[in-house]
Design a protein around this motif. Structure first.
Motif, PDB file in Angstrom:
ATOM      1  N   ARG A 438      30.314  49.854  26.899  1.00  0.00           N
ATOM      2  CA  ARG A 438      30.963  49.949  28.215  1.00  0.00           C
ATOM      3  C   ARG A 438      30.391  48.892  29.181  1.00  0.00           C
ATOM      4  N   ASP A 439      29.152  48.455  28.938  1.00  0.00           N
ATOM      5  CA  ASP A 439      28.570  47.417  29.792  1.00  0.00           C
ATOM      6  C   ASP A 439      29.210  46.061  29.492  1.00  0.00           C
ATOM      7  N   ILE A 440      29.541  45.852  28.228  1.00  0.00           N
ATOM      8  CA  ILE A 440      30.232  44.618  27.841  1.00  0.00           C
ATOM      9  C   ILE A 440      31.628  44.631  28.476  1.00  0.00           C
ATOM     10  N   ASP A 441      32.297  45.799  28.436  1.00  0.00           N
ATOM     11  CA  ASP A 441      33.626  45.914  29.062  1.00  0.00           C
ATOM     12  C   ASP A 441      33.537  45.594  30.550  1.00  0.00           C
ATOM     13  N   ALA A 442      32.500  46.143  31.201  1.00  0.00           N
ATOM     14  CA  ALA A 442      32.348  45.911  32.646  1.00  0.00           C
ATOM     15  C   ALA A 442      32.133  44.428  32.934  1.00  0.00           C
ATOM     16  N   LEU A 443      31.366  43.772  32.060  1.00  0.00           N
ATOM     17  CA  LEU A 443      31.114  42.334  32.240  1.00  0.00           C
ATOM     18  C   LEU A 443      32.426  41.550  32.150  1.00  0.00           C
ATOM     19  N   ILE A 444      33.193  41.826  31.091  1.00  0.00           N
ATOM     20  CA  ILE A 444      34.450  41.088  30.888  1.00  0.00           C
ATOM     21  C   ILE A 444      35.401  41.322  32.070  1.00  0.00           C
ATOM     22  N   ASN A 445      35.515  42.595  32.475  1.00  0.00           N
ATOM     23  CA  ASN A 445      36.406  42.890  33.608  1.00  0.00           C
ATOM     24  C   ASN A 445      35.966  42.127  34.844  1.00  0.00           C
ATOM     25  N   ALA A 446      34.647  42.068  35.060  1.00  0.00           N
ATOM     26  CA  ALA A 446      34.154  41.373  36.252  1.00  0.00           C
ATOM     27  C   ALA A 446      34.416  39.873  36.157  1.00  0.00           C
ATOM     28  N   VAL A 447      34.237  39.291  34.965  1.00  0.00           N
ATOM     29  CA  VAL A 447      34.496  37.841  34.812  1.00  0.00           C
ATOM     30  C   VAL A 447      35.966  37.556  35.148  1.00  0.00           C
ATOM     31  N   LEU A 448      36.856  38.409  34.633  1.00  0.00           N
ATOM     32  CA  LEU A 448      38.291  38.170  34.866  1.00  0.00           C
ATOM     33  C   LEU A 448      38.631  38.347  36.343  1.00  0.00           C
ATOM     34  N   LYS A 449      38.091  39.405  36.945  1.00  0.00           N
ATOM     35  CA  LYS A 449      38.388  39.685  38.349  1.00  0.00           C
ATOM     36  C   LYS A 449      37.820  38.597  39.263  1.00  0.00           C
ATOM     37  N   LEU A 450      36.564  38.246  39.034  1.00  0.00           N
ATOM     38  CA  LEU A 450      35.933  37.237  39.887  1.00  0.00           C
ATOM     39  C   LEU A 450      36.553  35.860  39.628  1.00  0.00           C
ATOM     40  N   GLY A 451      36.933  35.619  38.365  1.00  0.00           N
ATOM     41  CA  GLY A 451      37.591  34.345  38.033  1.00  0.00           C
ATOM     42  C   GLY A 451      38.914  34.223  38.767  1.00  0.00           C
ATOM     43  N   ALA A 452      39.689  35.301  38.774  1.00  0.00           N
ATOM     44  CA  ALA A 452      41.000  35.273  39.470  1.00  0.00           C
ATOM     45  C   ALA A 452      40.786  35.112  40.968  1.00  0.00           C
ATOM     46  N   ALA A 453      39.793  35.808  41.512  1.00  0.00           N
ATOM     47  CA  ALA A 453      39.542  35.725  42.961  1.00  0.00           C
ATOM     48  C   ALA A 453      39.098  34.319  43.341  1.00  0.00           C
ATOM     49  N   ALA A 454      38.211  33.721  42.517  1.00  0.00           N
ATOM     50  CA  ALA A 454      37.715  32.372  42.829  1.00  0.00           C
ATOM     51  C   ALA A 454      38.859  31.376  42.745  1.00  0.00           C
ATOM     52  N   THR A 455      39.753  31.555  41.779  1.00  0.00           N
ATOM     53  CA  THR A 455      40.885  30.647  41.627  1.00  0.00           C
ATOM     54  C   THR A 455      41.810  30.768  42.845  1.00  0.00           C
ATOM     55  N   ARG A 456      42.046  32.013  43.273  1.00  0.00           N
ATOM     56  CA  ARG A 456      42.907  32.224  44.455  1.00  0.00           C
ATOM     57  C   ARG A 456      42.309  31.544  45.671  1.00  0.00           C
ATOM     58  N   LYS A 457      40.985  31.681  45.836  1.00  0.00           N
ATOM     59  CA  LYS A 457      40.297  31.101  46.997  1.00  0.00           C
ATOM     60  C   LYS A 457      40.456  29.572  46.979  1.00  0.00           C
ATOM     61  N   CYS A 458      40.340  29.005  45.772  1.00  0.00           N
ATOM     62  CA  CYS A 458      40.447  27.549  45.606  1.00  0.00           C
ATOM     63  C   CYS A 458      41.828  27.059  45.996  1.00  0.00           C
TER      64      CYS A 458
END
Ligand code: PLP
Length: 460
Positions: A438-458
């Motif tokens: 479940r910690d690996i799942d949380a990591l992947i979800n966070a990478v995707l979420k933060l990646g999308a947010a950073a892309t939107r900001k850019c």
């Protein structure tokens, strides 16, 4: 204090992995020297409010950066007992030294070393690698080098390691006086292992040019990707070329406790010396580095420095023949052996080995997640418990660095970064026994979420 720290460990999963340190907290550590006493309870309160919440976080199951072990409660309690005893393991005749000798013996057995092999606790593998290089230097130049220094030799010693070796290997060449340029950095193959053909060519060309090859450092678990050098091949080259084989096993040597992984370390049993860290995969609380040396006499000859005030007797507290201070530069030494002894006894090598295998399974689980997520790509083969990958978004070096920094500040997880072939990677090193799928799942979800947010900001 004991209740509070046990509560901390029990509830660690509910805490942020790490949190930024407020200026007001940092400023508290610029106080003047305390001339007046403070109540113990008040100092403890200060610890609870201003130190504990702002620690590295490596006990947390979602700490996945650098190479940090998770620690364990038995080891923690042993550390308290050791501090109470306040034993100094530099020398003299007392059972704490027998505990360290017990660990030396167990480590010999794990790696199939002879009974004449010696060992020593040190801070970490950076130190163990340095001591290994110094012993190899004694073998190459003779014990007189300790009196006469390197200037007295006309031999131009050279050592070999791979481009994936840890930076402390070149530092060891620097600190041993041989110089960083005397380390030949051999290219790696696609699996980040030392390229054996390139190594053979380098040795041959050095001999032709009048250099004296003396040392080869193989890595069992490279820092970037967890690659295992072909230690059996290195052992046979070392034998043929009469080189000292030192294995930097900081990351991977303790995989010897895992029956499914141990065969991949084949050849380590033929090393002349091994550096390893009980504080990494061994889960012993920091610090508990260790050096194992096949030729115990050479080990002692490299460091023993007799002094009148350290005279050995046949009886009394000064009895005991060889003391740990004869095997390294430290005279005052803490009781690192006790937390290691407790950890090994309380859990046993079978459970520790199973835990080590489990972290490798988690790495494979993450590898599969990456392969099945279109936004992500794997950047290196997964050999043990380290996974390097990245988000495929625009300007990936900047994006992935931002994802990791944002993730640290979010407190969700703490991977680190590295650079592989000029590409910045998110590097996940799974050394914590508390980490679950479940910690690996949380990591992947966070990478995707933060990646999308950073892309939107850019884009905005
Ligand atoms: C392969 C390797 N060697 C040596 C070291 C240095 O070990 P230590 O930090 O215990 O000094 C590390 C640290 O991560 C490492 O990964």
């Amino acid at each position: 204090m004991l209740d509070d720290i046990l509560d901390y460990i029990e509830g660690i999963r509910e805490r942020p992995v790490w949190q930024p340190i407020p200026d007001s907290v940092r400023a508290r550590f610029h106080e003047a020297v305390p001339t007046d006493p403070t109540e113990l309870a008040a100092v403890h309160d200060d610890f609870m409010r201003h130190i504990l919440p702002f620690a590295t976080g490596n006990s947390h199951p979602r700490f996945m950066g650098w190479v940090h072990g998770g620690g364990n409660v038995a080891g923690m309690l042993a550390e308290m007992l050791a501090a109470g005893l306040n034993a100094n393991l530099g020398g003299r005749d007392h059972v704490p030294i027998e505990v360290e000798r017990q660990i030396v013996h167990w480590t010999r057995l794990l790696f199939d070393f002879p009974s004449t092999a010696t060992g020593l606790f040190v801070t970490g593998s950076s130190m163990a690698n340095l001591l290994g290089a110094l012993i190899a230097r004694t073998r190459a130049l003779g014990i007189d080098v300790r009196q006469n220094g390197l200037a007295s030799t006309s031999k131009r010693l050279v050592a070999y390691t791979s481009a994936a070796a840890h930076r402390c290997i070149s530092q060891a060449m620097d600190l041993s006086g041989l110089g960083i340029k005397s380390l030949r950095v051999i290219a790696t193959n696609d699996a980040y292992q030392i390229d054996i053909d390139a190594l053979n060519e380098a040795i041959a060309s050095d001999r032709k040019a009048g250099f004296t090859p003396f040392l080869m450092i193989g890595t069992a678990g490279t820092v970037d990707t967890g690659a295992l050098d072909d230690l059996a091949a290195l052992a046979s080259i070392a034998k043929r070329e009469n080189l000292w084989l030192h294995v930097d096993g900081a990351i991977g040597a303790l995989a010897i406790m895992a029956p499914d992984l141990a065969p991949r370390l084949a050849g380590i049993q033929q090393a002349d010396s091994i550096a390893l860290d009980f504080h990494k995969w061994g889960q012993v609380p920091y610090d508990a580095g260790f050096l194992l040396v096949r030729d115990g006499t050479l080990h002692r000859d490299t460091f023993a420095s007799p002094a009148a005030y350290l005279r050995r007797e046949t009886r009394g507290l000064a009895a005991g023949g060889h003391w740990p201070c004869d095997f390294g530069p430290d005279l005052s030494r803490g009781f690192r052996a006790l937390k290691t002894w407790f950890t090994l006894k309380v859990y046993g090598t079978a459970a520790l080995g199973a835990m080590i295998s489990r972290t490798c399974e988690l790495a494979r689980y993450l590898e599969i997640k990456i392969a099945t997520t279109k936004e992500l790509e794997l950047l290196a083969p997964v050999s043990l418990n380290i996974v390097c990958f990245r988000h495929r978004g625009e300007n990936p070096d900047r994006l992935n660095a931002q994802i990791v920094a944002d993730m640290h500040e979010s407190g969700i997880a703490a991977p680190s970064t590295t650079v592989l072939g000029n590409r910045l990677a998110i590097r996940v090193a799974l050394f914590n026994h508390r980490t679950e799928p479940r910690d690996i799942d949380a990591l992947i979800n966070a990478v995707l979420k933060l990646g999308a947010a950073a892309t939107r900001k850019c884009v905005a």
